[in-house]
Scaffold this motif. Structure first.
Motif, mmCIF file in Angstrom:
data_model
loop_
_atom_site.group_PDB
_atom_site.id
_atom_site.type_symbol
_atom_site.label_atom_id
_atom_site.label_comp_id
_atom_site.label_asym_id
_atom_site.label_seq_id
_atom_site.Cartn_x
_atom_site.Cartn_y
_atom_site.Cartn_z
ATOM 1 N N SER A 24 -23.572 69.390 93.879
ATOM 2 C CA SER A 24 -22.568 68.547 93.219
ATOM 3 C C SER A 24 -23.150 67.795 92.027
ATOM 4 C CB SER A 24 -21.980 67.542 94.211
ATOM 5 O OG SER A 24 -22.941 66.560 94.559
ATOM 6 N N ASN A 26 -24.679 65.010 92.050
ATOM 7 C CA ASN A 26 -24.450 63.576 92.190
ATOM 8 C C ASN A 26 -25.532 62.926 93.036
ATOM 9 O OD1 ASN A 26 -21.983 63.526 90.761
ATOM 10 N ND2 ASN A 26 -20.916 64.317 92.566
ATOM 11 N N CYS A 27 -25.774 61.657 92.776
ATOM 12 C CA CYS A 27 -26.688 60.875 93.608
ATOM 13 C C CYS A 27 -25.954 60.529 94.897
ATOM 14 C CB CYS A 27 -27.123 59.609 92.870
ATOM 15 S SG CYS A 27 -28.264 58.590 93.808
ATOM 16 N N SER A 28 -26.452 61.009 96.029
ATOM 17 C CA SER A 28 -25.756 60.785 97.302
ATOM 18 C C SER A 28 -26.275 59.572 98.061
ATOM 19 C CB SER A 28 -25.848 62.029 98.184
ATOM 20 O OG SER A 28 -27.199 62.347 98.452
#
Length: 133
Positions: A24, A26-28
């Motif tokens: 994705s 994104n930073c999760s």
């Protein structure tokens, strides 16, 4: 930075480890590790980071004689060993079961920047230095 599919973990100067989902982009997660900068990490498939993430307290400390200036870490789950490369060209090995040093070797006159091994292989270790050797 360390990568274990599907996540990449980056150590930051503010003492946080940022976990990114590679698919994705994104930073999760942002995990506060300690007050100083994170300069090296070791991960396994089950996302082992040697720290108590719930309380932000140190679980264990692996020390060697003198000031090693650790530049890289690698964890081998097959042997329960943590390997560290230093700025002085030393290679260190600790046993996580006993939290004690196993050995230390001077292998280069230069900084060691990378340590790798095959998954669960307890017979081979590859070490790379700043000089390309």
């Amino acid at each position: 930075m360390r990568y274990v599919d599907p996540e990449a973990v980056v150590g930051c100067g503010d003492g946080t480890a940022r976990v990114f989902d590679m698919y994705s982009r994104n930073c999760s997660h942002i995990i506060k590790m300690h007050n100083g900068p994170i300069t090296c990490m070791a991960l396994t498939d089950d996302q082992l980071i040697v720290s108590d993430l719930s309380s932000d307290q140190c679980v264990g400390s692996l020390k060697s004689a003198g000031n090693p200036g650790i530049k890289c870490l690698s964890y081998n789950p097959g042997s329960y060993s943590v390997f560290a490369g230093s700025t002085s060209g030393h290679l260190y090995c600790w046993d996580l079961r006993t939290m004690s040093p196993l050995w230390e070797r001077k292998i280069s006159p230069n900084v060691i920047y990378s340590i790798q091994h095959l998954r669960n292989d307890t017979s081979s270790l590859v070490v790379g230095g700043i000089d390309g050797v």
